[in-house]
Design a protein around this motif. Sequence first.
Motif, PDB file in Angstrom:
ATOM      1  N   LEU A  29       0.861  -1.166   0.000  1.00 35.44           N
ATOM      2  CA  LEU A  29       0.000   0.000   0.000  1.00 35.44           C
ATOM      3  C   LEU A  29       0.907   1.229   0.000  1.00 35.44           C
ATOM      4  CD1 LEU A  29      -3.244   0.431   1.871  1.00 35.44           C
ATOM      5  CD2 LEU A  29      -1.563   2.233   2.024  1.00 35.44           C
ATOM      6  N   GLY A  30       0.860   1.995  -1.074  1.00 36.58           N
ATOM      7  CA  GLY A  30       1.726   3.161  -1.219  1.00 36.58           C
ATOM      8  C   GLY A  30       1.055   4.453  -0.832  1.00 36.58           C
ATOM      9  N   ARG A  31       1.534   5.532  -1.404  1.00 36.47           N
ATOM     10  CA  ARG A  31       1.044   6.876  -1.084  1.00 36.47           C
ATOM     11  C   ARG A  31      -0.420   7.079  -1.457  1.00 36.47           C
ATOM     12  NH1 ARG A  31       5.616  10.558  -0.447  1.00 36.47           N
ATOM     13  NH2 ARG A  31       7.466   9.433  -1.087  1.00 36.47           N
ATOM     14  N   ASP A  32      -0.908   6.330  -2.450  1.00 38.96           N
ATOM     15  CA  ASP A  32      -2.290   6.506  -2.905  1.00 38.96           C
ATOM     16  C   ASP A  32      -3.310   5.961  -1.908  1.00 38.96           C
ATOM     17  OD1 ASP A  32      -1.351   7.694  -5.192  1.00 38.96           O
ATOM     18  OD2 ASP A  32      -1.425   5.846  -6.373  1.00 38.96           O
ATOM     19  N   GLY A  33      -2.862   5.198  -0.929  1.00 30.33           N
ATOM     20  CA  GLY A  33      -3.782   4.656   0.069  1.00 30.33           C
ATOM     21  C   GLY A  33      -4.599   3.499  -0.473  1.00 30.33           C
ATOM     22  N   LEU A  34      -5.776   3.336   0.073  1.00 32.38           N
ATOM     23  CA  LEU A  34      -6.647   2.225  -0.290  1.00 32.38           C
ATOM     24  C   LEU A  34      -7.443   2.589  -1.535  1.00 32.38           C
ATOM     25  CD1 LEU A  34      -7.670  -0.586   0.423  1.00 32.38           C
ATOM     26  CD2 LEU A  34      -9.371   0.485   1.883  1.00 32.38           C
ATOM     27  N   THR A  35      -6.921   2.202  -2.679  1.00 34.43           N
ATOM     28  CA  THR A  35      -7.590   2.461  -3.953  1.00 34.43           C
ATOM     29  C   THR A  35      -8.560   1.324  -4.249  1.00 34.43           C
ATOM     30  OG1 THR A  35      -5.904   1.292  -5.211  1.00 34.43           O
ATOM     31  CG2 THR A  35      -5.541   3.663  -4.842  1.00 34.43           C
ATOM     32  N   PRO A  36      -9.506   1.529  -5.168  1.00 32.09           N
ATOM     33  CA  PRO A  36     -10.409   0.438  -5.546  1.00 32.09           C
ATOM     34  C   PRO A  36      -9.656  -0.781  -6.098  1.00 32.09           C
ATOM     35  CG  PRO A  36     -11.310   2.523  -6.272  1.00 32.09           C
ATOM     36  CD  PRO A  36      -9.920   2.805  -5.760  1.00 32.09           C
ATOM     37  N   ALA A  37      -8.578  -0.547  -6.847  1.00 30.05           N
ATOM     38  CA  ALA A  37      -7.796  -1.669  -7.394  1.00 30.05           C
ATOM     39  C   ALA A  37      -7.116  -2.460  -6.281  1.00 30.05           C
ATOM     40  CB  ALA A  37      -6.748  -1.145  -8.377  1.00 30.05           C
ATOM     41  N   LEU A  38      -6.570  -1.759  -5.285  1.00 31.88           N
ATOM     42  CA  LEU A  38      -5.933  -2.443  -4.169  1.00 31.88           C
ATOM     43  C   LEU A  38      -6.972  -3.212  -3.358  1.00 31.88           C
ATOM     44  CD1 LEU A  38      -2.978  -1.495  -2.161  1.00 31.88           C
ATOM     45  CD2 LEU A  38      -5.031  -1.952  -0.844  1.00 31.88           C
ATOM     46  N   LEU A  68      -5.535   3.378   8.480  1.00 36.44           N
ATOM     47  CA  LEU A  68      -5.659   2.611   7.246  1.00 36.44           C
ATOM     48  C   LEU A  68      -5.984   1.146   7.529  1.00 36.44           C
ATOM     49  CD1 LEU A  68      -2.791   4.147   5.110  1.00 36.44           C
ATOM     50  CD2 LEU A  68      -5.207   4.063   4.483  1.00 36.44           C
ATOM     51  N   CYS A  69      -5.403   0.586   8.577  1.00 39.23           N
ATOM     52  CA  CYS A  69      -5.705  -0.813   8.938  1.00 39.23           C
ATOM     53  C   CYS A  69      -7.182  -0.976   9.260  1.00 39.23           C
ATOM     54  CB  CYS A  69      -4.847  -1.269  10.110  1.00 39.23           C
ATOM     55  SG  CYS A  69      -3.160  -1.683   9.661  1.00 39.23           S
ATOM     56  N   ASP A  70      -7.744  -0.031  10.005  1.00 41.32           N
ATOM     57  CA  ASP A  70      -9.175  -0.080  10.319  1.00 41.32           C
ATOM     58  C   ASP A  70     -10.017   0.019   9.049  1.00 41.32           C
ATOM     59  OD1 ASP A  70      -8.552  -0.235  13.014  1.00 41.32           O
ATOM     60  OD2 ASP A  70      -8.890   1.900  13.393  1.00 41.32           O
ATOM     61  N   GLU A  71      -9.620   0.913   8.156  1.00 42.42           N
ATOM     62  CA  GLU A  71     -10.352   1.095   6.901  1.00 42.42           C
ATOM     63  C   GLU A  71     -10.248  -0.150   6.024  1.00 42.42           C
ATOM     64  OE1 GLU A  71     -10.289   4.042   2.986  1.00 42.42           O
ATOM     65  OE2 GLU A  71      -9.031   4.524   4.707  1.00 42.42           O
ATOM     66  N   ILE A  72      -9.065  -0.726   5.959  1.00 39.77           N
ATOM     67  CA  ILE A  72      -8.850  -1.938   5.151  1.00 39.77           C
ATOM     68  C   ILE A  72      -9.684  -3.092   5.690  1.00 39.77           C
ATOM     69  CG2 ILE A  72      -7.139  -3.704   4.570  1.00 39.77           C
ATOM     70  CD1 ILE A  72      -5.081  -1.314   4.504  1.00 39.77           C
ATOM     71  N   ALA A  73      -9.689  -3.270   7.007  1.00 42.87           N
ATOM     72  CA  ALA A  73     -10.463  -4.359   7.613  1.00 42.87           C
ATOM     73  C   ALA A  73     -11.953  -4.190   7.322  1.00 42.87           C
ATOM     74  CB  ALA A  73     -10.203  -4.422   9.111  1.00 42.87           C
ATOM     75  N   ALA A  74     -12.452  -2.975   7.434  1.00 36.07           N
ATOM     76  CA  ALA A  74     -13.869  -2.727   7.175  1.00 36.07           C
ATOM     77  C   ALA A  74     -14.208  -2.953   5.704  1.00 36.07           C
ATOM     78  CB  ALA A  74     -14.237  -1.313   7.598  1.00 36.07           C
ATOM     79  N   THR A  75     -13.367  -2.443   4.816  1.00 32.25           N
ATOM     80  CA  THR A  75     -13.618  -2.562   3.387  1.00 32.25           C
ATOM     81  C   THR A  75     -13.545  -4.007   2.904  1.00 32.25           C
ATOM     82  OG1 THR A  75     -12.735  -0.348   3.020  1.00 32.25           O
ATOM     83  CG2 THR A  75     -12.822  -1.794   1.106  1.00 32.25           C
ATOM     84  N   SER A  76     -12.577  -4.759   3.426  1.00 29.63           N
ATOM     85  CA  SER A  76     -12.369  -6.137   2.962  1.00 29.63           C
ATOM     86  C   SER A  76     -13.148  -7.170   3.780  1.00 29.63           C
ATOM     87  CB  SER A  76     -10.875  -6.477   2.999  1.00 29.63           C
ATOM     88  OG  SER A  76     -10.403  -6.448   4.329  1.00 29.63           O
TER      89      SER A  76
END
Length: 103
Positions: A29-38, A68-76
Amino acid sequence: MSDSLPPLTGARKSRLRALGQTMPDLITLGRDGLTPALAAELDRLLGARELVKLRFTGGQDRHERSRLCDEIAATSRSLEVGAVGHTALFWRPPAGKSRLLPE
């Protein structure tokens, strides 16, 4: 975190973290953060493997990584089972029996 995910005991989290230590980073996960593709790639990897190790490469500070970890967990629809430094582990149980966790 989704309400439909089962809670993990400390022993089960420890087991998943131990498995994650020997895993390669599967996604970055780079500078762009949580993108739809990621998010789509993470969803695919969680479906195939249950446990995914993510590396932060965008220079985020620890507070940003935590958010970001919280956002990733919720999104995925997964659980963050560990985060140390610039890496984090996410686990999503399969529809059937888990290959990684004994009953």
